[in-house]
Design an enzyme around this catalytic site. Structure first.
Site, PDB file in Angstrom:
ATOM      1  N   GLU A 161       0.861  -1.190   0.000  1.00 57.87           N
ATOM      2  CA  GLU A 161       0.000   0.000   0.000  1.00 57.87           C
ATOM      3  C   GLU A 161       0.889   1.228   0.000  1.00 57.87           C
ATOM      4  O   GLU A 161       1.606   1.474   0.962  1.00 57.87           O
ATOM      5  CB  GLU A 161      -0.821   0.047   1.283  1.00 57.87           C
ATOM      6  CG  GLU A 161      -2.208  -0.507   1.174  1.00 57.87           C
ATOM      7  CD  GLU A 161      -2.924  -0.391   2.517  1.00 57.87           C
ATOM      8  OE1 GLU A 161      -2.910   0.699   3.125  1.00 57.87           O
ATOM      9  OE2 GLU A 161      -3.473  -1.404   2.947  1.00 57.87           O
ATOM     10  N   ASP A 171      -5.478  10.084  10.107  1.00 58.14           N
ATOM     11  CA  ASP A 171      -4.198   9.540  10.545  1.00 58.14           C
ATOM     12  C   ASP A 171      -3.667  10.187  11.813  1.00 58.14           C
ATOM     13  O   ASP A 171      -3.829  11.383  12.030  1.00 58.14           O
ATOM     14  CB  ASP A 171      -3.163   9.687   9.423  1.00 58.14           C
ATOM     15  CG  ASP A 171      -3.424   8.714   8.298  1.00 58.14           C
ATOM     16  OD1 ASP A 171      -3.418   7.504   8.568  1.00 58.14           O
ATOM     17  OD2 ASP A 171      -3.677   9.162   7.162  1.00 58.14           O
TER      18      ASP A 171
END
Lengths: 392, 257
Positions: free
Chosen positions: B46, B57
């Site tokens: 990824e 995040d």
């Protein structure tokens, strides 16, 4: 017609571009908020608190010396007289009642200048709810009195240390913390930004401003409709409130004053409609200051409340269709306008608000025109900035 | 055949996907890191497209995004770096990124470029399902890109069914209601959620992410899903690394075995 559609868009702008983790929260709010606002019980509590706690209606004051100076009939909508010193509290009162009805126990919020943080901490104290405010580390430095105010009111103030450490980053941090605490926590967004339904919900709570302007002006001038309404725009909540009942009255000109910072071409600016292009920030599609590569640009304004790289989607739409006129006001001119208002009317405005005052120099009008300026906040919190600037 | 489809046809358990941010720790590390992930024995790569405002995040990945941007990484730069990746990388490659940089590049141009260089799938955390269906599904399909949605413990059964219907590739199960890098270990409450979703017999494979960092958490996650995704823990490992290739290989092997 200026109206939000079913998917939360004003024309091309708006929507809810959010991580799946926030979907249940946003859905819960979207499904319930209109119905909750419509109940007589909500309205009774909301209206009661606006009257007795906030001190509404705020005066619509005829500024005679300013009018004489500029050659127009200038009224000031005195949101600076609201409890806590700015219009922000109209929204936090509405949202905290909403949060209670949704069974939430804890409140989080972002703040730039600290006005929304103080307004949130205030209603949390009023309702006995746990309160955490996220604020950019840079803003914590330049808005010290408001930080202490929040702490006195029992709120926890957490610095956002990423990026430019201002309002944008505080908003990122609040969203992250909402993802971490989705069940018991309500996020009180302070402006007409964020994912649908926030922009519309906040605008509706702030719409009390133009609701009052209408009947107050009717009493004083025999008409509900001024020729021009002026307000400053960072995210744009005070402007949305002042424009709301005039969106669809075409003969009323709407003027939005953005922060040009050190000048729109200086690289140190927050004039989003001049420098921005369509993009996604904080959950909605709007005009956004960004690089060609889609990275959000760090804005600059002397006023923390306008130091934001986007604008609410409704304002992006008003700009897009030409319904509102946007002017960009530089730091220096805003500071001078703040001093000017102080000395002609005895009102020290917030520096955000001073941008709206300077707009009088940037638009055309005639001497019979009725102009309403939304005096969104008072300058107490900005004394340090006035002192440092020193030009008085 | 799309490499993600191919992978899950032949491997149904202990699938390991490794996330890292492109252009981190150094601008030119992107391709060498991908090669090391492959030689270490992981199953999916990824590649994070850095963004200035990554709202899903935590601090570790925020930092890596900022460092990558400061290094000069951009979507254009990334495509340049990955132009010939299929000469040396055979694993499925998924790009993970926030919507705004991609929209500025142009969604169709982006998808076309992805197919051209051999990208197999996309994870766009701030692209909601409805917007995907209304605006982008057609173009994803046209360029044979699998789209992965996230689900969390708060996602209702009804919504999980809808997501399963509209997903292809795999479903990304966020292990707790949190941003990335916020948790370590797996609680009983999380296991109850894994079991609840497992019992739904979804058509798509499930990879569990957020809070996976070592052999133990990887094994637990693999028990209730088809495998797991490691992000923040991997970023921490490579941040201070003096020898990327050997550090990546020893870390990934310690997780797998």
């Amino acid at each position: 017609m200026i109206k939000i559609d079913e998917k939360g868009f004003y024309g091309k702008f708006g929507g809810a571009y959010i991580p799946e983790m926030l979907h249940p929260n946003i859905e819960e709010l979207r499904e319930n908020y209109e119905q909750i606002i419509a109940t007589p019980e909500f309205q009774k509590e909301f209206r009661g608190l606006l009257k007795d706690f906030v001190g509404r209606p705020t005066p619509l004051y005829f500024a005679s010396r300013l009018s004489e100076k500029y050659g127009a009939k200038i009224y000031l909508k005195r949101e600076d007289l609201c409890h806590t010193g700015a219009h922000k509290v109209n929204n936090t009162v509405g949202q905290i009642i909403m949060a209670k009805k949704l069974g939430k126990k804890r409140i989080i919020a972002e703040t730039g200048a600290g006005q929304h943080g103080v307004a949130t901490a205030t209603v949390c104290a009023l309702m006995g709810m746990d309160c955490t405010i996220y604020m950019g580390a840079v803003d914590i430095q330049r808005q010290r009195p408001n930080v202490e105010r929040m702490k006195i009111l029992g709120a926890k103030v957490v610095p956002a240390t990423s990026g430019s450490q201002t309002l944008k980053d505080a908003t990122n941090e609040a969203m992250r913390q909402w993802i971490n605490n989705p069940v018991d926590t309500h996020y009180i967004i302070g402006s007409v930004v964020g994912p649908h339904p926030y922009p519309e919900m906040v605008a509706r709570f702030q719409s009390v401003i133009s609701e009052e302007i209408k009947w107050q002006l009717k009493e004083k001038e025999g008409t509900e409709n001024p020729d021009i309404v002026i307000a400053c725009v960072g995210g744009g909540s005070n402007a949305a409130g002042a424009f709301f009942h005039y969106y669809n009255v075409p003969q009323v000109r709407l003027v939005a004053a953005e922060a040009a910072g050190l000048g729109v071409t200086s690289g140190k600016s927050a004039a989003t409609t001049v420098l921005g292009t369509s993009g996604i920030l904080h959950g909605s599609k709007t005009l956004l200051m960004q690089t060609e590569d889609g990275q959000v640009v760090e804005p600059h304004s002397i006023s923390a409340g306008l130091d934001y790289p986007g604008i609410g989607p409704v304002h992006a739409h008003l700009f897009d269709i030409g319904r509102a006129e946007f002017v960009a006001v530089e730091d220096e001119d805003a500071m001078k306008a703040g001093i000017e208002l102080s000395r002609t009317e005895g009102i020290i405005p917030a520096i955000e608000t001073a941008h709206a005052i300077h707009a009088l120099n940037l638009i055309e009008y005639s001497k019979d025109d009725i102009i309403v300026i939304n005096l969104s906040g008072r300058g107490d919190k900005d004394l340090d900035t006035y002192i440092k600037w020193g030009g008085y | 055949m799309n490499r993600i489809d191919n992978l899950f046809q032949t491997k149904k358990e202990r699938v390991l996907s490794i996330y890292f941010t492109a252009g981190f720790p150094k601008l030119k590390d992107t391709l060498p890191i991908m090669q090391a992930i492959e030689s270490a024995g992981a199953d999916i790569i990824e590649v994070g497209v850095p963004y200035s405002d990554p709202i899903a995040d935590g601090p570790t990945i925020q930092d890596s995004n900022q460092i990558a941007l400061d290094n000069g990484m951009s979507l254009k730069k990334l495509f340049e770096q990955l132009q010939d990746m299929r000469q040396t990388v055979s694993l499925p490659v998924v790009l993970m990124g926030y919507l705004n940089p991609i929209i500025q590049y142009g969604m169709e141009a982006f998808c076309k470029k992805c197919q051209e260089i051999g990208v197999d799938g996309l994870i766009l955390p701030d692209l909601p399902m409805q917007q995907y269906l209304d605006e982008f599904k057609e173009v994803f399909d046209k360029y044979d890109l699998r789209n992965t949605f996230l689900i969390s413990p708060q996602t209702s059964e009804k919504r999980i069914r809808e997501i399963d219907t509209h997903s292809n590739g795999f479903i990304y199960m966020v292990s707790a209601h949190s941003i990335t890098g916020a948790r370590t270990g797996i609680s009983e409450e999380q296991i109850a959620y894994f079991q609840r979703v497992e019992a739904m017999n979804l058509k798509n494979p499930r990879l569990i992410g957020f809070g996976i960092s070592d052999s133990e958490t990887f094994t637990t996650a693999s028990k209730y899903g088809n495998g797991a995704i490691i992000g923040s823990a991997f970023i921490k490992k490579i941040k201070e690394s003096q020898n990327l290739k050997s550090d990546i290989e020893s870390y990934i092997q310690s997780v797998i075995h």
